[in-house]
Design a protein around this motif. Structure first.
Motif, PDB file in Angstrom:
ATOM      1  N   GLY A  70      -8.860   1.909 -13.771  1.00  0.00           N
ATOM      2  CA  GLY A  70      -7.630   1.165 -14.021  1.00  0.00           C
ATOM      3  C   GLY A  70      -6.421   1.835 -13.420  1.00  0.00           C
ATOM      4  O   GLY A  70      -5.291   1.388 -13.621  1.00  0.00           O
ATOM      5  N   SER A  71      -6.646   2.905 -12.659  1.00  0.00           N
ATOM      6  CA  SER A  71      -5.530   3.633 -12.063  1.00  0.00           C
ATOM      7  C   SER A  71      -5.023   2.925 -10.807  1.00  0.00           C
ATOM      8  O   SER A  71      -5.639   1.977 -10.313  1.00  0.00           O
ATOM      9  CB  SER A  71      -5.963   5.060 -11.704  1.00  0.00           C
ATOM     10  OG  SER A  71      -6.914   5.021 -10.643  1.00  0.00           O
ATOM     11  N   SER A  72      -3.918   3.433 -10.279  1.00  0.00           N
ATOM     12  CA  SER A  72      -3.387   2.892  -9.027  1.00  0.00           C
ATOM     13  C   SER A  72      -4.358   3.131  -7.878  1.00  0.00           C
ATOM     14  O   SER A  72      -4.505   2.295  -6.983  1.00  0.00           O
ATOM     15  CB  SER A  72      -2.031   3.539  -8.711  1.00  0.00           C
ATOM     16  OG  SER A  72      -1.085   3.215  -9.702  1.00  0.00           O
ATOM     17  N   TYR A 119       3.346  -9.565  -3.067  1.00  0.00           N
ATOM     18  CA  TYR A 119       4.494  -9.097  -3.843  1.00  0.00           C
ATOM     19  C   TYR A 119       5.046 -10.187  -4.755  1.00  0.00           C
ATOM     20  O   TYR A 119       5.308  -9.954  -5.942  1.00  0.00           O
ATOM     21  CB  TYR A 119       5.591  -8.610  -2.892  1.00  0.00           C
ATOM     22  CG  TYR A 119       6.882  -8.263  -3.587  1.00  0.00           C
ATOM     23  CD1 TYR A 119       6.998  -7.112  -4.347  1.00  0.00           C
ATOM     24  CD2 TYR A 119       7.990  -9.108  -3.492  1.00  0.00           C
ATOM     25  CE1 TYR A 119       8.181  -6.795  -4.996  1.00  0.00           C
ATOM     26  CE2 TYR A 119       9.177  -8.804  -4.140  1.00  0.00           C
ATOM     27  CZ  TYR A 119       9.270  -7.648  -4.895  1.00  0.00           C
ATOM     28  OH  TYR A 119      10.444  -7.348  -5.548  1.00  0.00           O
ATOM     29  N   VAL A 120       5.181 -11.401  -4.235  1.00  0.00           N
ATOM     30  CA  VAL A 120       5.729 -12.462  -5.083  1.00  0.00           C
ATOM     31  C   VAL A 120       4.734 -12.856  -6.170  1.00  0.00           C
ATOM     32  O   VAL A 120       5.127 -13.268  -7.271  1.00  0.00           O
ATOM     33  CB  VAL A 120       6.160 -13.697  -4.249  1.00  0.00           C
ATOM     34  CG1 VAL A 120       7.229 -13.315  -3.242  1.00  0.00           C
ATOM     35  CG2 VAL A 120       4.984 -14.365  -3.558  1.00  0.00           C
ATOM     36  N   THR A 121       3.451 -12.712  -5.877  1.00  0.00           N
ATOM     37  CA  THR A 121       2.441 -12.981  -6.903  1.00  0.00           C
ATOM     38  C   THR A 121       2.538 -11.973  -8.038  1.00  0.00           C
ATOM     39  O   THR A 121       2.458 -12.333  -9.219  1.00  0.00           O
ATOM     40  CB  THR A 121       1.025 -12.932  -6.290  1.00  0.00           C
ATOM     41  OG1 THR A 121       0.927 -13.917  -5.252  1.00  0.00           O
ATOM     42  CG2 THR A 121      -0.043 -13.219  -7.338  1.00  0.00           C
ATOM     43  N   THR A 122       2.739 -10.692  -7.692  1.00  0.00           N
ATOM     44  CA  THR A 122       2.871  -9.669  -8.731  1.00  0.00           C
ATOM     45  C   THR A 122       4.124  -9.900  -9.570  1.00  0.00           C
ATOM     46  O   THR A 122       4.132  -9.627 -10.774  1.00  0.00           O
ATOM     47  CB  THR A 122       2.920  -8.260  -8.117  1.00  0.00           C
ATOM     48  OG1 THR A 122       4.060  -8.145  -7.257  1.00  0.00           O
ATOM     49  CG2 THR A 122       1.669  -7.959  -7.325  1.00  0.00           C
ATOM     50  N   THR A 276      -5.521 -10.822  -6.438  1.00  0.00           N
ATOM     51  CA  THR A 276      -4.404 -10.000  -6.893  1.00  0.00           C
ATOM     52  C   THR A 276      -4.301  -9.929  -8.412  1.00  0.00           C
ATOM     53  O   THR A 276      -4.197  -8.845  -8.993  1.00  0.00           O
ATOM     54  CB  THR A 276      -3.080 -10.534  -6.319  1.00  0.00           C
ATOM     55  OG1 THR A 276      -3.085 -10.358  -4.905  1.00  0.00           O
ATOM     56  CG2 THR A 276      -1.885  -9.796  -6.906  1.00  0.00           C
ATOM     57  N   VAL A 277      -4.329 -11.075  -9.070  1.00  0.00           N
ATOM     58  CA  VAL A 277      -4.087 -11.102 -10.519  1.00  0.00           C
ATOM     59  C   VAL A 277      -5.215 -10.403 -11.269  1.00  0.00           C
ATOM     60  O   VAL A 277      -4.968  -9.638 -12.213  1.00  0.00           O
ATOM     61  CB  VAL A 277      -3.907 -12.553 -11.009  1.00  0.00           C
ATOM     62  CG1 VAL A 277      -3.833 -12.605 -12.527  1.00  0.00           C
ATOM     63  CG2 VAL A 277      -2.649 -13.153 -10.399  1.00  0.00           C
ATOM     64  N   GLU A 278      -6.456 -10.638 -10.869  1.00  0.00           N
ATOM     65  CA  GLU A 278      -7.573  -9.992 -11.558  1.00  0.00           C
ATOM     66  C   GLU A 278      -7.524  -8.475 -11.402  1.00  0.00           C
ATOM     67  O   GLU A 278      -7.805  -7.736 -12.352  1.00  0.00           O
ATOM     68  CB  GLU A 278      -8.910 -10.523 -11.022  1.00  0.00           C
ATOM     69  CG  GLU A 278      -9.280 -11.914 -11.496  1.00  0.00           C
ATOM     70  CD  GLU A 278      -8.580 -13.024 -10.715  1.00  0.00           C
ATOM     71  OE1 GLU A 278      -8.725 -14.194 -11.075  1.00  0.00           O
ATOM     72  OE2 GLU A 278      -7.887 -12.700  -9.727  1.00  0.00           O
ATOM     73  N   ILE A 279      -7.158  -7.995 -10.198  1.00  0.00           N
ATOM     74  CA  ILE A 279      -7.061  -6.551  -9.983  1.00  0.00           C
ATOM     75  C   ILE A 279      -5.887  -5.985 -10.777  1.00  0.00           C
ATOM     76  O   ILE A 279      -5.994  -4.921 -11.407  1.00  0.00           O
ATOM     77  CB  ILE A 279      -6.918  -6.229  -8.489  1.00  0.00           C
ATOM     78  CG1 ILE A 279      -8.179  -6.661  -7.725  1.00  0.00           C
ATOM     79  CG2 ILE A 279      -6.675  -4.738  -8.278  1.00  0.00           C
ATOM     80  CD1 ILE A 279      -8.083  -6.487  -6.213  1.00  0.00           C
ATOM     81  N   MET A 280      -4.746  -6.668 -10.762  1.00  0.00           N
ATOM     82  CA  MET A 280      -3.589  -6.205 -11.535  1.00  0.00           C
ATOM     83  C   MET A 280      -3.916  -6.116 -13.022  1.00  0.00           C
ATOM     84  O   MET A 280      -3.551  -5.151 -13.699  1.00  0.00           O
ATOM     85  CB  MET A 280      -2.414  -7.171 -11.348  1.00  0.00           C
ATOM     86  CG  MET A 280      -1.652  -7.037 -10.064  1.00  0.00           C
ATOM     87  SD  MET A 280      -0.189  -8.098 -10.074  1.00  0.00           S
ATOM     88  CE  MET A 280       0.841  -7.258 -11.279  1.00  0.00           C
ATOM     89  N   HIS A 281      -4.598  -7.121 -13.521  1.00  0.00           N
ATOM     90  CA  HIS A 281      -4.883  -7.160 -14.949  1.00  0.00           C
ATOM     91  C   HIS A 281      -5.803  -6.015 -15.370  1.00  0.00           C
ATOM     92  O   HIS A 281      -5.817  -5.622 -16.539  1.00  0.00           O
ATOM     93  CB  HIS A 281      -5.514  -8.499 -15.328  1.00  0.00           C
ATOM     94  CG  HIS A 281      -5.583  -8.724 -16.800  1.00  0.00           C
ATOM     95  ND1 HIS A 281      -4.468  -8.999 -17.556  1.00  0.00           N
ATOM     96  CD2 HIS A 281      -6.626  -8.701 -17.675  1.00  0.00           C
ATOM     97  CE1 HIS A 281      -4.816  -9.147 -18.831  1.00  0.00           C
ATOM     98  NE2 HIS A 281      -6.129  -8.957 -18.919  1.00  0.00           N
ATOM     99  N   LYS A 288       2.438  -1.384 -10.424  1.00  0.00           N
ATOM    100  CA  LYS A 288       2.278  -0.502  -9.271  1.00  0.00           C
ATOM    101  C   LYS A 288       1.433  -1.139  -8.165  1.00  0.00           C
ATOM    102  O   LYS A 288       1.350  -0.595  -7.069  1.00  0.00           O
ATOM    103  CB  LYS A 288       1.646   0.827  -9.714  1.00  0.00           C
ATOM    104  CG  LYS A 288       2.572   1.692 -10.547  1.00  0.00           C
ATOM    105  CD  LYS A 288       1.951   3.054 -10.827  1.00  0.00           C
ATOM    106  CE  LYS A 288       2.912   3.931 -11.615  1.00  0.00           C
ATOM    107  NZ  LYS A 288       2.340   5.279 -11.886  1.00  0.00           N
ATOM    108  N   TYR A 289       0.847  -2.269  -8.463  1.00  0.00           N
ATOM    109  CA  TYR A 289      -0.010  -2.897  -7.455  1.00  0.00           C
ATOM    110  C   TYR A 289       0.774  -3.318  -6.217  1.00  0.00           C
ATOM    111  O   TYR A 289       0.238  -3.318  -5.103  1.00  0.00           O
ATOM    112  CB  TYR A 289      -0.738  -4.107  -8.043  1.00  0.00           C
ATOM    113  CG  TYR A 289      -1.781  -4.673  -7.116  1.00  0.00           C
ATOM    114  CD1 TYR A 289      -2.947  -3.975  -6.856  1.00  0.00           C
ATOM    115  CD2 TYR A 289      -1.599  -5.903  -6.477  1.00  0.00           C
ATOM    116  CE1 TYR A 289      -3.915  -4.468  -5.987  1.00  0.00           C
ATOM    117  CE2 TYR A 289      -2.567  -6.408  -5.617  1.00  0.00           C
ATOM    118  CZ  TYR A 289      -3.713  -5.685  -5.377  1.00  0.00           C
ATOM    119  OH  TYR A 289      -4.659  -6.186  -4.520  1.00  0.00           O
TER     120      TYR A 289
END
Length: 495
Positions: A70-72, A119-122, A276-281, A288-289
């Protein structure tokens, strides 16, 4: 691993470790080392003054090192690993269609445009999560997905659009992984047809239903990076050692249809931020994503540009009829090794790109929140079976990449995020309360952000959907007429 992990809110009871609340991310925190030591030592028993390890110590250690990511750095691994795999083998063909200069230019263009839309998704994810946390919604046993972000911020119609486009894109991206395996393994063992190999790999890939969430890919993503790196540099070195073939020609962009087919394939190659969203979550620090993804793109450039450029220099126009780069190189133990590691990486990417589709299916069946993972795993089987069927039906490796890139990647990971960003932040209250404010490098201006959004949409609609869609679909139909559906051996060399 992030140094702030010890202060994060990590769930130990659910199958998903909830990331730290975004509101807490905004406030710098000082971690009390004494309390941290006390917390860690509270569960230890001592014997003769030394800690006595529990019987689960090794299981816990394995989980922390290889499973619970779950780290960067984990996010960078995941983003880099899923960004490029089998497309690496089709990029030399794209360079032959585009020419060297256009090939490099499109990679750089789509790479950085992808960074913007990521970026806009995050930003939208951050606001959605913050709103839900303020409403005391718990995500302990729930994985947030892109269509839920759109629905939560912009309403049900946006949710439907996000659900359809993202799910269909990832479904066909996963299908391409399976098609690529049948095409790639043929260059090691051609005693079986590509269709037979696809049947075999479809059965093997059934085991990918056993990985619960995006946080459980630490080991696999690390291996995927190593495998892609080896394959990319193998292509570069092997092509350089081979030298230019006799009477090599570098005609480049002399056919409008081929030109936009190549551009669409590169667009597809840099469309990995559909996850993106699944990885961010899965991250402990989701915000930091937005920094990790550009680093992933820069690393991918270091693999794709040298390999595709060197292959095109060595083989030139010969690559126009070869969609898999392995077909141009001599059979050696190094090529066989590259084929093997690429097959393993494609299995990893198959698993990762099919995961969001499987999660959608779990939610549709109402089993996503079940604490019994066996039920969830069994529910995923029909998705893999359907992917298996489609991969056997349209095994046109290379041309299917371009169709998916021009129609689905363009809409899902470029156009929709930019339109959603403008729609949501057109409200002054949303802009004022936004967690991700406009960065300094665009003068902290919302107008500049919206201008960039508009430019991205116009570019992608014109080049990607318009010209790219026309050329890719036209070429794909030609392939169907030439080889037929369920082709036994697409583009197999004559014996």
């Amino acid at each position: 691993m992030d140094s702030n992990r010890s202060g994060d809110t990590i769930s130990g009871s659910g199958e998903h470790s909830s990331p730290v609340p975004l509101a807490i991310e905004l406030v710098p925190r000082r971690i009390d080392s004494t309390s941290d030591q006390t917390e860690q030592g509270s569960s230890e028993r001592t014997f003769g003054g030394n800690p006595e390890p529990s019987e689960n110590t090794w299981i816990i250690l394995f989980s922390l090192l290889f499973w619970e990511g779950g780290s960067s750095f984990d996010a960078w691994l995941s983003a880099s690993s899923v960004q490029i795999a089998q497309v690496l083998l089709t990029l030399p063909n794209s360079f032959a269609q585009l020419g060297l200069v256009s090939g490099i230019a499109f990679q750089i263009l789509y790479g950085f445009v992808g960074c913007w839309t990521c970026y806009v998704t995050t930003a939208l994810y951050a606001d959605y999560r913050s709103i839900k946390e303020n409403q005391h919604v718990s995500f302990k046993n729930h994985t947030i997905q892109w269509f839920e972000v759109l629905g939560g911020l912009l309403g049900p119609w946006w949710k439907v659009v996000g659900l359809i486009f993202n799910t269909v894109l990832l479904f066909f991206t996963t299908t391409i992984q399976l098609v690529a395996c049948g095409s790639t393994v043929y260059y090691i063992n051609d005693t079986l047809s590509k269709r037979t190999w696809t049947l075999i790999f479809g059965a093997l890939f059934m085991f990918t239903i056993l990985i619960p969430t995006a946080k459980n890919y630490r080991l696999w993503s690390f291996l995927g990076i190593l495998m892609t790196t080896y394959t990319a540099w193998y292509l570069t070195i092997a092509a350089a050692l081979n030298g230019q073939v006799s009477n090599v020609k570098h005609t480049g962009a002399n056919n409008l249809e081929f030109y936009f087919i190549g551009a669409s394939n590169i667009l597809y190659a840099f469309g990995g931020h559909a996850l993106t969203v699944e990885i961010m979550h899965a991250m402990w620090r989701p915000r930091k994503y937005k920094l990790m993804y550009p680093y992933a793109i820069l690393y991918i450039f270091s693999l794709t540009i040298p390999s595709a450029s060197t292959m095109y220099w060595a083989f030139g126009d010969n690559l126009l009829k070869i969609t898999n780069a392995f077909a141009s190189l001599k059979k050696t133990r190094f090529r066989d090794a590259a084929v093997c590691v690429m097959l393993m990486h494609q299995m990893i990417e198959f698993s990762f790109t099919s995961l969001p589709v499987q999660l959608v299916w779990e939610k549709a069946l109402g089993v996503h929140h079940s604490k019994n993972f066996t039920i969830r795993a069994i529910s995923r089987i029909p998705i893999v079976l359907l992917i298996w069927l489609i991969s056997l039906m349209v095994p046109f490796f290379g041309s299917i990449n371009s169709v998916v890139g021009s129609i689905l990647v363009t809409s899902t990971v470029y156009i929709i995020p930019c339109l959603a960003h403008m729609a949501y932040y057109s409200n002054s209250a949303a802009r004022k309360s936004a967690i991700e404010q406009p960065p300094v490098w665009i003068f902290k201006s919302w107008r500049v952000m919206f201008a960039i959004d508009v430019c991205v949409v116009v570019l992608i609609v014109t080049v990607g959907v318009g010209f790219g869609g026309w050329s890719s679909i036209k070429y794909f139909v030609k392939q169907v007429h030439t080889f037929g559906l369920f082709a036994k051996c697409f583009q197999c060399p004559k014996k």
